[in-house]
Write a protein that holds these residues in place. Structure first.
Motif: not given
Length: 533
Positions: A301, A382-383, A386, A400, A375-376, A304, A379
């Motif tokens: 995180e 590219h989620l 995770l 996060k 932050s969610i 990122r 993603e």
């Protein structure tokens, strides 16, 4: 071919006016017209601001220094044009993504360069025009200008834009040179942006003082302009109707532009195809240590966040503002206490309410950047990475949230302690204030994370959409403001019932309990929501 390239360049610059960047679909004619009307209104607003500046400098006409008026407005015009377009020049001229594609085609590099510089010129004309046009309109309305002054004033606008083009090309080259030797380009962008914002707000806050100094010391300023800023002296004389000055300023600007174009045309291919270098580094064999899941997710995180200048500037600006506020408070401590003495003589209650005032200021600053909210959504596509890892959803959410807390807690707590000391609040209350701010950081991070879970957007085309243009960001900010008003307003209403220090202590406990409840929701229902994304 040149006409088609120029048309393509301007279309790319104003693409968002013709295409909805969120859906990728073309806007309707009414939508396009609305976008350009909004743009025109914004430009008119900026023109009105600089027309007000012209009013402040208008007294120079009364003392026979009309040329100095035009010279000073010319300096502002060039400065705004340069700073307004220098970063666009960097990305448009030197770092355009299709430079190599165009160079691979049978298109002379000189035509590609002309195409890029045409856009740079257009942006310079736009930004410098919002200063120069109000300046000459003011002279027409209130000073009775000569015919030459009117004609030269209009002719000088495209010439000033050409001078701005030279400056932005040079400065853009400097930025490109620095960027080619820096690993973390996002940090460079953030630092340069913060410097620009700092200069901008400093000038805005001191504008009236600057104008007063210029008018009261107009003789010394005019002499300095003649000696150290002769080119702008010629600009002022030309705008006032001087034929020789007009020829000199135009000739010098054209010569500088010709030199700039010649140098760039000789090195354009090398500049745009140069592979960025960051220096040599020795290759060392190292043994990677295994990390626990929580540390690995937190570092992910953090990486990122620091990899995106847009993310840092829009969601992390408070991290820089709070320490700056603390430093200013320490430097101006005596002046701050004198001001409080004056205000307390007029409003006796202000001394008692100081803890609430400090808390409201810090909490409102914290509310401008909620790191956890987008932050969610960031993603994006590219989620699945995770989701494919053997980690629980609550561990991802926890990472996060911890990033939000880790980046905000220290600046917030330190600022509260410093401000409390500067305004002479007792230490027991300062401790309660620090605890409250700590809990406030936790709860606003959780609020942002819950909004991100409830209303995710994974179909964005640019990260600006979830960071700046998302409804979640607005709702999160409004919720943070509401919480600030609720707590500080409650303390004001209960000031005669309970001491402010005791109230802050109870408020800290109440916010901590609420934060604990939200954390439990994130660990249970939030985990289920994330797993279902």
């Amino acid at each position: 071919m040149l006409k088609a390239l120029i048309k393509k360049q301007y279309y790319e610059c104003f693409r968002s006016y013709f295409v909805n960047v969120k859906t990728g679909k073309a806007r309707s004619k009414a939508g396009i017209a609305g976008m350009f009307v909004f743009f025109a209104v914004l430009m008119l607003f900026l023109c009105s601001v600089f027309f007000g500046m012209s009013l402040l400098l208008g007294s120079l006409f009364e003392v026979g220094l009309s040329w100095l008026y035009f010279a000073l407005m010319g300096v502002v015009s060039v400065a705004l044009g340069t700073f307004g377009s220098v970063f666009s020049t960097f990305s448009t001229l030197y770092m355009a993504k299709d430079n190599e594609l165009l160079l691979s085609m049978p298109i002379p590099p000189s035509k590609i360069l002309i195409t890029r510089m045409t856009l740079v010129y257009g942006l310079g004309l736009l930004y410098s025009g919002v200063v120069w046009l109000p300046a000459i309109v003011y002279s027409w309305l209130f000073t009775g200008p000569s015919a030459l002054s009117v004609v030269f004033g209009l002719l000088l606008l495209p010439i000033i834009a050409l001078f701005v083009t030279v400056l932005t090309c040079v400065l853009g080259w400097v930025v490109a040179l620095i960027a080619s030797h820096v690993k973390k380009k996002s940090f460079l962008t953030v630092v340069l942006s913060l410097v620009f914002f700092g200069l901008y707000y400093f000038v805005c806050f001191r504008m009236s003082d600057f104008m007063e100094t210029l008018v009261t010391n107009s003789g010394a300023v005019s002499q300095g302009m003649k000696t150290w800023g002769n080119l702008f002296y010629q600009l002022g004389q030309a705008a006032d109707g001087g034929i020789v000055a007009m020829v000199l300023f135009t000739g010098i600007t054209l010569a500088l532009f010709a030199l700039c174009f010649y140098v760039l045309s000789r090195s354009f291919t090398h500049i745009v195809t140069k592979t960025p270098t960051v220096g040599k580094s020795a290759v060392k064999a190292t043994v990677s240590k295994a990390q626990d899941v929580k540390s690995a997710l937190f570092k992910r995180e953090l990486k990122r966040f620091t990899a995106s200048a847009t993310y840092m500037l829009n969601c992390g600006l408070q991290i820089a503002i709070l320490p700056i506020l603390a430093v200013i408070a320490i430097i101006k401590r005596d002046a701050l206490q004198e001001a409080l003495t004056v205000f307390s003589s007029m409003i006796p209650e202000i001394t008692t309410l100081l803890p609430l005032i400090v808390l409201s200021a810090v909490c409102l600053i914290l509310s401008i950047g909620d790191i956890s909210t987008p932050s969610i959504s960031l993603e994006g596509k590219h989620l699945w990475i995770l989701r494919s890892l053997p980690v629980a959803g609550k561990e991802v959410l926890d990472a996060k949230l911890k990033l939000h807390v880790a980046l905000n807690v220290c600046p917030a707590v330190i600022t509260v302690i410093v401000l409390g000391w500067c305004v002479a609040i007792d230490w027991q209350t300062i401790v309660f204030m620090a605890v409250f701010v700590w809990m406030f950081v936790w709860i606003i991070g959780e609020i942002g994370l819950i909004l991100g879970l409830k209303r995710p957007n994974f179909n964005w085309t640019t990260e600006t959409m979830p960071i700046k243009q998302s409804m979640n960001v607005m709702l999160s900010m409004l919720a943070d403001w509401a919480l600030t008003v609720l707590v500080c307003g409650g303390g004001y209403l209960l000031r005669s019932t309970v001491s402010v220090g005791t109230y802050v202590a109870f408020a800290a406990v109440a916010v901590a309990l609420a934060a604990r409840m939200l954390k439990r929701w994130l660990d249970t229902k939030g985990d289920a929501l994330f797993s279902a994304l």
